[in-house]
Scaffold this active site. Structure first.
Site, PDB file in Angstrom:
ATOM      1  N   ASP A   1       0.247 -10.380   3.833  1.00  0.00           N
ATOM      2  CA  ASP A   1      -1.054 -10.588   4.469  1.00  0.00           C
ATOM      3  C   ASP A   1      -2.177 -10.818   3.456  1.00  0.00           C
ATOM      4  OD1 ASP A   1       0.136 -10.270   6.921  1.00  0.00           O
ATOM      5  OD2 ASP A   1      -0.434  -8.168   7.137  1.00  0.00           O
TER       6      ASP A   1
ATOM      7  N   GLU B   1       0.811  -1.216   0.000  1.00  0.00           N
ATOM      8  CA  GLU B   1       0.000   0.000   0.000  1.00  0.00           C
ATOM      9  C   GLU B   1       0.855   1.281   0.000  1.00  0.00           C
ATOM     10  OE1 GLU B   1      -2.617  -0.559   3.245  1.00  0.00           O
ATOM     11  OE2 GLU B   1      -3.668   1.338   2.818  1.00  0.00           O
TER      12      GLU B   1
ATOM     13  N   THR C   1       2.155  -7.987  -0.564  1.00  0.00           N
ATOM     14  CA  THR C   1       1.726  -7.934   0.831  1.00  0.00           C
ATOM     15  C   THR C   1       1.591  -9.358   1.308  1.00  0.00           C
ATOM     16  OG1 THR C   1      -0.282  -7.846   2.132  1.00  0.00           O
ATOM     17  CG2 THR C   1      -0.520  -7.309  -0.158  1.00  0.00           C
TER      18      THR C   1
ATOM     19  N   MET D   1       0.863 -14.012  11.514  1.00  0.00           N
ATOM     20  CA  MET D   1       0.804 -12.635  11.034  1.00  0.00           C
ATOM     21  C   MET D   1      -0.618 -12.262  10.614  1.00  0.00           C
ATOM     22  SD  MET D   1       4.304 -12.001   8.861  1.00  0.00           S
ATOM     23  CE  MET D   1       3.972 -13.376   7.771  1.00  0.00           C
ATOM     24  N   GLY D   2      -0.864 -10.984  10.521  1.00  0.00           N
ATOM     25  CA  GLY D   2      -2.173 -10.487  10.113  1.00  0.00           C
ATOM     26  C   GLY D   2      -2.662  -9.425  11.081  1.00  0.00           C
ATOM     27  N   ARG D   3      -2.255  -8.197  10.827  1.00  0.00           N
ATOM     28  CA  ARG D   3      -2.633  -7.147  11.762  1.00  0.00           C
ATOM     29  C   ARG D   3      -4.044  -6.641  11.505  1.00  0.00           C
ATOM     30  NH1 ARG D   3      -0.203  -1.276  12.576  1.00  0.00           N
ATOM     31  NH2 ARG D   3      -1.171  -0.916  14.607  1.00  0.00           N
TER      32      ARG D   3
ATOM     33  N   GLU E   1      -2.304 -11.898  14.688  1.00  0.00           N
ATOM     34  CA  GLU E   1      -1.726 -10.986  15.682  1.00  0.00           C
ATOM     35  C   GLU E   1      -2.636  -9.780  15.977  1.00  0.00           C
ATOM     36  OE1 GLU E   1       1.940  -9.310  14.084  1.00  0.00           O
ATOM     37  OE2 GLU E   1       1.074  -9.319  12.092  1.00  0.00           O
TER      38      GLU E   1
ATOM     39  N   ARG F   1      -0.171 -23.230  26.015  1.00  0.00           N
ATOM     40  CA  ARG F   1       1.116 -22.700  25.592  1.00  0.00           C
ATOM     41  C   ARG F   1       0.927 -21.888  24.313  1.00  0.00           C
ATOM     42  NH1 ARG F   1       1.842 -23.844  29.683  1.00  0.00           N
ATOM     43  NH2 ARG F   1       3.155 -25.389  30.710  1.00  0.00           N
TER      44      ARG F   1
END
Lengths: 342, 342, 342, 342
Positions: B128, B103, B126, B170-172, B222, B266
């Site tokens: 993601d 982006e 990207t 990952m993956g905001r 995340e 865990r």
């Protein structure tokens, strides 16, 4: 509602993921019962079943092959085939059937539906990715990953000895695995069944590669043929799934290249390793979605259809589409890859 | 014709494959020269270049990362940024620029084109997979495969000890990696940023899983957040690429599940392993095709565009499309996965 | 002090790790200079060198093959071979030579040392693990891992179709790869060159396996032979590294099993994939330690020796030990594996 | 003869391979019956069993974890622990017991044998490879391979962004995994519990690495500590298997390096991924041989012993040896690795 499931033709990584997804959703969301038919159309033909419920599908997602077994049995070639299938569907109180398979398996499903009113939903399966009705079939990505990893490995041994390495991959009528794995593996030539190859041109590529002190990798689909005649394949037997056996085109190529260029050449025939083992993440995802959508088609009473991938969407198309047209490699796409040859 | 190439933003497996394909085709078929700009927009801003020709791109196809380096430099935040870029493009006699990035990087390219007439072609990147203009971006498939393999490994250790394993991926802002890897790995819960999660519901799933003597795997992006407030993230710092650091939502979840259910839990935070290393076959193929099509766009003078995947076709779309809209997980698609929860 | 390094014979994953470790320690700790000889003994014979310094060995640890190239050149077969080697060692001011190779390469090094006083240190290399002087050689673990992964994949496809799968692995005179990969992969028969196999017994195992509805995997070393004569291999050519080419024992076995049991059987010949690509962690560790210890032997002036693994220790043994005796599979060890057959 | 088997402590890839081998040989060659005790010493303590026969061990060779479950139950801490174990051994007519586990599990077995005459044979298991009685334990090679693969992946992302990557691996008291994976992965620093590290020296290495335009990878065992005090670990909780939890030394290191050098640093904590999933070929081979030799010890009545690897031989040693001495990394071996630091 009782739904039967069968898997026919050559096995593909992802078959179990389809079965699991259909059973999980069918039982949990729609309250269906399931019956597994063993070994493709042999199951309903001979009345051989396996229990199929939630415990039976536990843990099978990452496993290659099919828990239902497979075969190439064609009920239309069997005596009273359709009648026996009908009787067994009645006997096991089957209301709908999910058939997972390629051109042959789904062709039978289409005909059983059209001509005999048997309620079938299809899930396309072909490791060669050659069905025109769907962007991708599961198993293909796994095969391409395995072939690519093999090509990666062969680069270093080729270069240490400055020899040619020919890698023969699956693809009798369509060169998708060769094209994708060849591009991904950085091959110096990719030969596909869709376009006859010129052995002189290949030898030219081989020689130009050696000139810059790199060793060439040639990826060849098992169904590829040279321009002048089909002499290559005359001694090759076909296995029962129609795949060319060893000592096919790969071996022939290595010998010809050696003879013409004087460079050592070796062949690796990947064979069944390409279709075995745990599916890639993509194939698990695609197979799972196919399973979920197939059971939805059953719930909707949308029989005579098959699930298919279009872009990122799973859609339904007529079962007949499965057998309509072989999806071969587009000449433009193949030409695009040519920049990497030589 | 001299073409410059730069890579901006977080690295992705496949960047080198794009660079290699553009250079190979540009040099061999169109006779172009190339210049590499180092570290994203820092390169043209500060005039830092690297040689880019056929020998420079040899052997980089299977390598992760980017031979050009990357950064998050934004020339619009730098003093006289645009003027300095112009001067350096003149100095290095650059006729066209291929910008590979997300982006931010492509947003700069779009603005440089629109407002200042600088001739840019974009390649979307990207990890993601959250750009709406393209079906997939390269790097995503590799990340999903790595996460899936990790989940596969965690199943057996979870079951041996009958404990909960939380895997943070990952993956905001978008939950694609969590959704795909969670489905492919057979997770018992998948939590994504698009939909706030209910910790009670998750604990319910955990307990129902233990009842059948299996141990639950929870996959969490995340950026996922609980329903009641964003307390989870209050202590988390963000790294310079906007990713949540350790002791984020995964750690929080394990503690909460342990506290509420009394079961051991865990966390595994996959972190940078997901974006490093050799690309999957799919990502190499996609990145290679993006590179080939980007140089074709340059040859066609089709500036202000970006390449994109639609189904199995690579197409061109306006660069502005890259930044138009975040592609988040569709609620229907997420609901579809719900059949596997618990 | 200038040290030359060469690699001879078939390539093995780990060669580059040896080279890197020797150069790193030699330069950094002892202040040595290095020269690389290209393509085994051809390098010193024909005076072909490659630069060898810290930058040259950067990044090569995970790469298969050898940056020095390899060949099977034997200076004792070349006219004035020893004299030419001497001249080139003088010309390039080489004080000591590290020879990395198998029986042949190290045999030359031993003779050059014994008879002509040339100062050599050896590093043993054989992917077949058949040198009696060392517990393991690098490359072997990688080959076993690749073969095991292939066997894992073949299990599922074998079972889906209830067919026999024969896997032909490397091992012309010693069955170590077959034994280790067969045990690790859960094979139902393992055939090694050390013990002639009985085709009737194998068919018995095949049939008993099918009786419990599992499909058999037969792992066969390329050098294995049936009890009655060596008819199997009569049409097989050997490649320049002495390995049996395609249409060897694996193919023969599949046909015989099919003919005798009536069950479908297929062959996979793993071939060069076994010796290419990135080394396993064990092989990188072993090769690195071999390189470090070889340069220490040079520093100690301990010529005419070779490094070897004993337990977890790297020791030095006389170079002659490398060629003293082929390490074949012990009958007791092979018998131990027999519990898994059938 | 009825033999019971149990697995205690943290799980390791290879546990199932031991169980399978012991059962296969015990049943087929010696005609024994088997009983599985569930969850380590909890099984015989509470009388919880699982069926253990040939069908039960089918297909488990490549599976991580343990089909018997595990726990850290210590019967000597339980009320009337020994008496209850005796009663359950009688109840299930157990003649001999194979205990697979680490220091704790085998310590119990030794004491039960010495003090109470219970007939036990031990199989050593520790993923950290820190038992002095055996060259290697299974699970270790798998963990090292997983950590090495992760380090391979991190190199490219580190270099694209010119940042430091810290990888925290298992090893609370012994640094074997860090040493082997660090060497195999080409780490620029390896920190182990056996030797306190000097943060200034590490920062020096980091800076010298950046000077040659490469990015440093620091591999740190979870139990490593800085020279000045153990401040690092003061906030870290330990999990029930004694492993340091997240926000341990790896996170601390990244922050310190960032603070002192001004370079971006990131941490990856590999965690449970290292101990899960399919075993490497070496671990399957070792575990299988341990299983075969354990059942031979039972047949020989050689109780109070444990199997162990010495070179390429499996031998028997007194059970007490399992707990005699922690095998830590030898200072000389660690110094040898130092040539690669910086």
């Amino acid at each position: 509602m009782r739904v039967a499931v069968l898997t026919g033709g050559g096995d593909c990584p992802g078959l179990n993921a389809v079965i699991r997804a259909a059973v999980r959703k069918g039982v949990q969301e729609y309250g269906y019962d399931f019956t597994g038919f063993r070994d493709g159309w042999r199951g309903p033909l001979e009345g051989v079943t396996v229990p199929l419920d939630i415990p039976a599908v536990r843990g099978i997602l990452p496993r290659g092959g099919t828990i239902l077994g497979s075969s190439r049995t064609n009920p239309f070639s069997a005596e009273n085939g359709v009648r026996r299938i009908r009787e067994n569907l009645d006997k096991y109180e089957v209301d709908a059937l999910i058939a997972i398979g390629g051109e042959d398996t789904l062709g039978v499903a289409a005909r059983l539906g059209d001509e005999y009113g048997i309620r079938c939903v299809g899930v396309p399966k072909t490791i060669d990715n050659d069905l025109s009705a769907t962007d991708y079939t599961f198993g293909f990505d796994t095969a391409v990953n395995i072939a690519t990893e093999a090509i990666d490995r062969l680069h270093t041994t080729a270069e240490s000895h400055m020899r040619v390495l020919v890698v023969e991959v699956m693809g009798r009528h369509a060169g998708w695995i060769a094209l994708h794995a060849g591009l991904a593996g950085g091959a110096n030539a990719i030969l596909i069944p869709e376009q006859r190859f010129d052995i002189d041109q290949i030898c030219g590529w081989v020689e130009s590669r050696f000139k810059i002190r790199y060793a060439p990798i040639v990826v060849v689909a098992e169904g590829a043929m040279p321009k002048d005649g089909d002499a290559v394949l005359k001694d090759s037997s076909l296995d029962s799934f129609g795949h060319v056996r060893l000592s096919g085109v790969g071996e022939w190529l290595a010998k010809e290249i050696e003879r013409r260029t004087g460079k050592e050449a070796r062949t690796t025939v990947l064979g069944h390793v390409q279709r075995g083992g745990t599916p890639s993440a993509f194939d698990r995802w695609l197979a799972t979605r196919f399973g979920l959508h197939a059971i939805d088609a059953v719930r909707d009473g949308d029989f005579g259809t098959m699930v298919a991938l279009r872009g990122t969407q799973v859609v339904r198309v007529p079962l007949a589409a499965a057998t309509a047209k072989l999806k071969t490699v587009d000449p433009g796409l193949y030409a695009e890859a040519g920049v990497f040859f030589g």
